[in-house]
Design a protein around this motif. Structure first.
Motif, short mmCIF file in Angstrom:
data_model
loop_
_atom_site.label_atom_id
_atom_site.label_comp_id
_atom_site.label_asym_id
_atom_site.label_seq_id
_atom_site.Cartn_x
_atom_site.Cartn_y
_atom_site.Cartn_z
N LYS A 110 0.83 -1.21 0.00
CA LYS A 110 0.00 0.00 0.00
C LYS A 110 0.86 1.26 0.00
O LYS A 110 0.55 2.25 -0.68
CB LYS A 110 -0.93 0.00 1.21
CG LYS A 110 -2.01 -1.07 1.18
CD LYS A 110 -2.85 -1.01 2.44
CE LYS A 110 -3.95 -2.07 2.44
NZ LYS A 110 -4.77 -2.04 3.68
N THR A 111 1.95 1.21 0.77
CA THR A 111 2.86 2.36 0.81
C THR A 111 3.48 2.62 -0.55
O THR A 111 3.58 3.77 -1.00
CB THR A 111 3.95 2.11 1.86
OG1 THR A 111 3.34 1.96 3.15
CG2 THR A 111 4.95 3.26 1.89
N ALA A 112 3.90 1.55 -1.22
CA ALA A 112 4.47 1.71 -2.57
C ALA A 112 3.46 2.35 -3.52
O ALA A 112 3.82 3.18 -4.36
CB ALA A 112 4.92 0.35 -3.09
N LYS A 113 2.19 1.98 -3.36
CA LYS A 113 1.15 2.59 -4.20
C LYS A 113 1.03 4.08 -3.92
O LYS A 113 0.95 4.90 -4.85
CB LYS A 113 -0.18 1.89 -3.96
CG LYS A 113 -1.34 2.45 -4.77
CD LYS A 113 -2.64 1.73 -4.46
CE LYS A 113 -3.80 2.34 -5.25
NZ LYS A 113 -5.10 1.66 -4.93
N VAL A 114 1.01 4.46 -2.62
CA VAL A 114 0.89 5.87 -2.25
C VAL A 114 2.06 6.67 -2.82
O VAL A 114 1.89 7.81 -3.28
CB VAL A 114 0.82 6.01 -0.72
CG1 VAL A 114 0.93 7.48 -0.30
CG2 VAL A 114 -0.47 5.40 -0.17
N LEU A 115 3.23 6.07 -2.82
CA LEU A 115 4.44 6.76 -3.26
C LEU A 115 4.68 6.61 -4.76
O LEU A 115 5.74 7.01 -5.26
CB LEU A 115 5.65 6.25 -2.48
CG LEU A 115 5.61 6.45 -0.96
CD1 LEU A 115 6.88 5.90 -0.32
CD2 LEU A 115 5.42 7.91 -0.60
N ASN A 116 3.71 6.03 -5.45
CA ASN A 116 3.80 5.86 -6.91
C ASN A 116 5.03 5.05 -7.33
O ASN A 116 5.69 5.36 -8.31
CB ASN A 116 3.81 7.23 -7.61
CG ASN A 116 2.51 7.99 -7.40
OD1 ASN A 116 1.43 7.41 -7.52
ND2 ASN A 116 2.63 9.26 -7.07
N ARG A 117 5.31 4.00 -6.59
CA ARG A 117 6.41 3.10 -6.92
C ARG A 117 5.80 1.81 -7.45
O ARG A 117 5.65 0.81 -6.74
CB ARG A 117 7.29 2.86 -5.70
CG ARG A 117 7.77 4.18 -5.10
CD ARG A 117 8.94 4.04 -4.18
NE ARG A 117 9.30 5.34 -3.60
CZ ARG A 117 10.47 5.61 -3.06
NH1 ARG A 117 11.43 4.70 -3.04
NH2 ARG A 117 10.71 6.80 -2.53
N GLY A 118 5.39 1.89 -8.70
CA GLY A 118 4.60 0.82 -9.30
C GLY A 118 5.28 -0.52 -9.30
O GLY A 118 4.65 -1.56 -9.04
N THR A 119 6.58 -0.56 -9.60
CA THR A 119 7.29 -1.84 -9.64
C THR A 119 7.30 -2.49 -8.26
O THR A 119 7.05 -3.70 -8.12
CB THR A 119 8.73 -1.63 -10.14
OG1 THR A 119 8.69 -1.03 -11.44
CG2 THR A 119 9.47 -2.96 -10.21
N ASP A 120 7.58 -1.67 -7.23
CA ASP A 120 7.57 -2.20 -5.86
C ASP A 120 6.17 -2.65 -5.46
O ASP A 120 6.00 -3.68 -4.81
CB ASP A 120 8.06 -1.14 -4.88
CG ASP A 120 9.58 -1.04 -4.84
OD1 ASP A 120 10.24 -1.79 -5.58
OD2 ASP A 120 10.10 -0.20 -4.08
N GLN A 121 5.17 -1.86 -5.83
CA GLN A 121 3.81 -2.23 -5.47
C GLN A 121 3.46 -3.59 -6.05
O GLN A 121 2.90 -4.45 -5.36
CB GLN A 121 2.81 -1.19 -5.99
CG GLN A 121 1.36 -1.53 -5.66
CD GLN A 121 0.38 -0.66 -6.41
OE1 GLN A 121 0.77 0.32 -7.06
NE2 GLN A 121 -0.90 -1.00 -6.35
N GLU A 122 3.79 -3.80 -7.29
CA GLU A 122 3.49 -5.08 -7.93
C GLU A 122 4.26 -6.21 -7.25
O GLU A 122 3.69 -7.29 -6.98
CB GLU A 122 3.86 -5.00 -9.40
CG GLU A 122 3.53 -6.26 -10.19
CD GLU A 122 3.86 -6.13 -11.66
OE1 GLU A 122 3.81 -7.15 -12.37
OE2 GLU A 122 4.17 -5.00 -12.10
N ALA A 123 5.54 -5.97 -6.95
CA ALA A 123 6.35 -7.02 -6.33
C ALA A 123 5.85 -7.37 -4.93
O ALA A 123 5.75 -8.56 -4.58
CB ALA A 123 7.81 -6.56 -6.27
N PHE A 124 5.52 -6.36 -4.11
CA PHE A 124 5.08 -6.64 -2.75
C PHE A 124 3.66 -7.20 -2.73
O PHE A 124 3.32 -8.00 -1.85
CB PHE A 124 5.20 -5.39 -1.89
CG PHE A 124 6.63 -5.00 -1.60
CD1 PHE A 124 7.51 -5.92 -1.06
CD2 PHE A 124 7.09 -3.73 -1.90
CE1 PHE A 124 8.84 -5.58 -0.81
CE2 PHE A 124 8.40 -3.38 -1.66
CZ PHE A 124 9.28 -4.31 -1.11
N SER A 125 2.82 -6.79 -3.66
CA SER A 125 1.49 -7.39 -3.75
C SER A 125 1.60 -8.87 -4.09
O SER A 125 0.88 -9.71 -3.52
CB SER A 125 0.66 -6.66 -4.81
OG SER A 125 0.45 -5.31 -4.45
#
Length: 892
Positions: free
Chosen positions: A614-629
């Motif tokens: 969720k934090t990666a999403k808020v910070l617009n870090r799409g690659t991290d968001q996908e990886a952590f999801s």
């Protein structure tokens, strides 16, 4: 009328001495128009308080944002003051007048800005426990326009100028990860300077830097010599400037403070006072014990401006009783378990010694009880100089206490001689909760006072025994409750910066922050997860994206640490864990509850990864968001395969296991239904009493409301026998206890070794009171209470509830009152916010707002009747709804 007010820079009103290169400002809008929303703002910055000239102008910015506006376009200069003002436009185009101006002032921004030298009393001073005095004189040659002192210490300092104590802060510079970060403070001393000779002086104490810490009373954790660093900048009215610094021209001498330690207290011999030592005109040449200080080589690269609110004297308490115990002890009762010290006045002969010993409770015979302090002495000794009246309060120590044993005062003691001084970090109190039940109100009082007593520069686990450390688990369990009661954003931001500084290279998180335990004392599940949970809660409660940006690498490092443990990166089943600490289902002679530790560890692993995504999403870090999801989904599958049977039964049959699985959404479908059912069965087996410890308790009632069992949650809340929240209240508690049975029903004590009566962790029940009973909650997708969820859940025999929260946008009030089948729900929503309100058991047929038909009411944007009540979409304003509840669903 619409106005802009409560201007803040980095959460603070007119701060001086900040070093944030891109400061952020926030404001509130007050309007008597319902559904007021901001459509645009304009900010002007000037170095002139009347804005005769403008340094920077944002122009009209089309945005509804009114908090944390970053001013990033100008290179702010050190030591300069910047005034700012704001006007806004509504969605209808209404333009406000300019706000009153506010300001912030930059401090020293880099190591090169410090001309001062670190100075210490000579080495021989360190052989005694005395707190050294440091002083020098200087000349002021003309009228002064402005003057500032920038100051810090290795240890603690108290600063004086011309006989006046500088500032109202205590325990400065505060406790940080000293090897990485040392705060400095800034003081406006313009009014304290005099033309001619002036004198500046300081007193140094050991504090956290050099003093004895932890249960082993380990000294010199950060260094073995105290030191002062001070830089005074004087701007004369004629335009000239002068800088006074700490250097080898200063002198040092011993003080009357013979000993001052955080745990042990203070010893003061008033006969050794050096009258007027901190004033001009003092002739040190007549005192042979003044010697030249040592200049020290110590880095200035770690210096940072004050981040959180400093510790201050917040309030005073008068004692309520003078007691003669069965053992013949003279004891005063403050009536409240408090943290701070006692200011007292005494008359007597020179050399007479008076002693104050501090304790939280009396034993069952009514005698003074200190066994739970372990090795902490909590003793103040004062030796009289023999004047007509002497008044004293300590300098570099604090006590946790309700009772004070007096020795040496004589027989005719008067309560008026003693005043309790309450100290804690000077956070604004932002929230309150009151209801129709006095026991619950006392519980709320105890939660608040637990926070007051333990939020003293760091979130301590207790304020009385030889510990007082920043335990990470306790902090993450209580942070959401604390954020309702006080503005804890600067407080926790500073602490989280220390967490990142003390974090291990492999991402492990120490048990306590700042880290002062063994090198191996790190990385327990639910404790280390503070690295992820706390920043996320601050973002949710304050809409503060910057704290996520600042802590993001720390958050990732913690998850990376977990992922590297063991031979399965999707389960955490290795290493030391506290487990469900102090769970009541623990085996005999064990502090660890019955819930499997690898279950708890993997559950928190999944939760932290979900928050990181969720934090990666808020910070617009799409690659991290996908990886952590993706990682979260894998952990979820592994958890379900490991801990859920094929028939959907949870393999760990404890209250805490069920609570974590439901709270963190680790079960669904049949497994969720069976887990919810099992939790109720386990509660029923214990006659609706909990068996949970530190891990399960904070989420218990939240989970019950989540699964539609709010009445069961009320049953738990209203229990008054052991174990329960109200058991402590019925035993006379004025703060939250560490143990459910810290004092047993027969008056005996749980333990000699770990039995704090001021320990905030179980105060996390406050979160449920605010979010569910009062129904005041936030929207995760629109954080900071920009969009507010109001869903009161009456029950438990309560007839009324009122709650309030001073959010970043303004004051939110909500309350409900029921009588027979009638219900009244009130809501006050600040301008530039919206809300969704669910009126329980309401129907549109009987619903009225402010005694008018609901169809005539402005500020209501949608209405929907459902099976559980009426859902409304609201704009800002004051609302009062009344209705007749559905008879078949009427509240008990």
């Amino acid at each position: 009328m619409t106005t802009v007010s409560r201007l803040r820079c980095e959460y603070k009103e007119n701060p001086i001495g900040i070093d944030i290169q891109q400061p952020r400002i926030s404001w509130q809008v007050h309007s008597d128009v319902r559904s007021w929303l901001q459509s645009a703002y304009r900010i002007q910055v000037s170095q002139d308080p009347v804005f005769a000239a403008t340094l920077w102008d944002s122009g009209k910015i089309h945005s509804d944002q009114s908090i944390h506006i970053e001013l990033a376009d100008l290179p702010w200069q050190k030591q300069k003051r910047y005034h700012y003002r704001i006007k806004v436009w509504s969605e209808q185009g209404e333009e406000t007048a300019w706000s009153e101006s506010a300001f912030w002032e930059m401090g020293l921004l880099q190591a090169e800005d410090w001309q001062a030298e670190w100075i210490s009393a000579p080495v021989r001073f360190d052989e005694s426990e005395s707190c050294p005095l440091l002083r020098r004189t200087f000349q002021v040659t003309a009228p002064v326009k402005n003057a500032r002192i920038y100051v810090t210490a290795l240890g603690l300092y108290e600063l004086h100028l011309n006989g006046n104590r500088v500032g109202d802060s205590f325990f400065t510079p505060g406790w940080t990860s000293y090897h990485h970060r040392i705060q400095y403070q800034t003081y406006d001393i313009t009014s304290l300077l005099e033309i001619g000779e002036n004198a500046v002086g300081g007193i140094l104490g050991n504090g956290w830097y050099k003093g004895k810490l932890t249960g082993s009373h380990k000294p010199n954790i950060y260094g073995n010599r105290t030191a002062l660093l001070m830089q005074m900048h004087i701007e004369y009215a004629n335009g000239a400037e002068e800088v006074i610094i700490t250097d080898s021209s200063w002198l040092a001498s011993e003080s009357p403070i013979l000993m001052s330690e955080l745990y042990d207290g203070e010893t003061y011999d008033a006969r050794l006072e050096k009258a007027d030592w901190n004033k001009p005109g003092y002739d040190h040449s007549q005192q042979t014990d003044w010697v030249t200080v040592d200049s020290r080589v110590h880095t200035k690269e770690t210096l940072i401006a004050q981040e959180n609110e400093p510790v201050r004297q917040i309030e005073e308490i008068a004692p309520i009783a003078l007691i003669l115990t069965p053992q013949g002890e003279t004891v005063i009762d403050m009536g409240q378990n408090m943290v701070g010290w006692v200011r007292f006045t005494v008359h007597g002969q020179a050399g007479q010694e008076v002693i104050l010993q501090h304790a939280e409770v009396l034993d069952r015979e009514g005698n003074f009880y200190t066994d739970n302090l372990r090795n902490a002495k909590q003793t103040v000794r004062y030796i009289l100089k023999g004047s007509e009246q002497e008044t004293y309060e300590p300098h570099f120590t604090f006590q946790g206490f309700r009772y004070v044993k007096l020795s040496g005062f004589g027989e005719a003691i008067q309560l008026g001689w003693f005043t309790g001084i309450v100290l804690h970090s000077a956070m604004q109190q932002t929230g309150d909760f009151q209801c129709s039940d006095p026991l619950i109100n006392q519980l709320q009082h105890n939660i608040l006072w637990g926070q007051k007593g333990n939020f003293l520069d760091v979130p301590t686990d207790c304020p009385q025994r030889d510990e007082r450390l920043g335990w990470t688990g306790d902090a993450q369990m209580f942070i959401r409750t604390s954020a309702h009661l006080m503005n804890v954003a600067p407080f926790f931001s500073k602490w989280l910066h220390d967490l990142a500084a003390d974090q291990l290279e492999n991402g492990g998180v120490p048990f306590v922050i700042p880290h002062v335990l063994k090198d191996t004392s790190h990385s327990s599940a639910a404790w280390g997860d503070a690295a992820v949970i706390c920043p996320w809660v601050l973002y949710q409660c304050y809409g503060d994206k910057r704290i996520l940006e600042q802590q993001y690498e720390s958050m990732k490092a913690w998850v990376g640490y977990i992922r590297d443990q063991g031979d399965n990166e999707l389960l955490w089943n290795t290493g030391f864990h506290f487990g469900d600490w102090l769970g009541l289902d623990a085996k005999p002679d064990s502090y660890v509850g019955a819930t499997d530790r690898d279950f708890i560890a993997t559950a928190f692993y999944a939760y932290s990864v979900s928050l990181l995504a969720k934090t990666a999403k808020v910070l617009n870090r799409g690659t991290d968001q996908e990886a952590f999801s993706h990682l979260y989904n894998q952990i979820l599958c592994a958890f379900q395969q490991e801990f859920i049977t094929h028939s959907g039964r949870l393999s760990v049959p404890t209250q805490t296991a069920a609570i974590l699985a439901l709270m963190f959404d680790l079960v669904d479908g049949t497994a969720r239904e069976r887990t919810a059912k099992k939790l109720i069965e386990l509660l029923e087996e214990n006659k609706f009493h909990l068996t949970t410890g530190f891990v399960g308790t904070p989420y218990l009632n939240l989970v019950l409301s989540k699964i539609g069992q709010t009445e069961t949650a009320y049953k738990l809340l209203f229990q008054t026998d052991y174990p329960s929240w109200l058991y402590q209240v019925t035993q006379g508690a004025t703060t939250i206890w560490e143990h459910w049975d810290g004092i047993k029903e027969d008056g005996s004590f749980w333990s000699l070794h770990m039995n704090s009566f001021n320990h905030y962790a179980y105060g996390a029940i406050g979160e449920w009171l605010y979010r569910c009973v009062a129904g005041l909650d936030l929207d995760e997708e629109v954080p900071g209470y920009k969009h507010i969820h109001l869903h009161p859940q009456p029950g438990g025999g309560l007839t009324w509830v009122n709650a309030e929260l001073e959010s970043m946008y303004g004051l939110i009030l909500t309350g409900w009152r029921q009588s027979d089948f009638s219900m009244e729900v009130t809501a006050v929503l600040p301008a530039n916010t919206t809300a969704t309100l669910l009126l329980p058991k309401a129907t549109l047929a009987t619903l009225r707002e402010n005694d008018e038909s609901i169809s005539q009411s402005s500020g209501i944007h949608s209405l929907l009747e459902t099976a559980v009540g009426v859902s409304l979409s609201l704009g800002s304003g004051n609302f009062r709804f009344t209705y007749e509840m559905k008879r078949d669903l009427a509240l008990s």
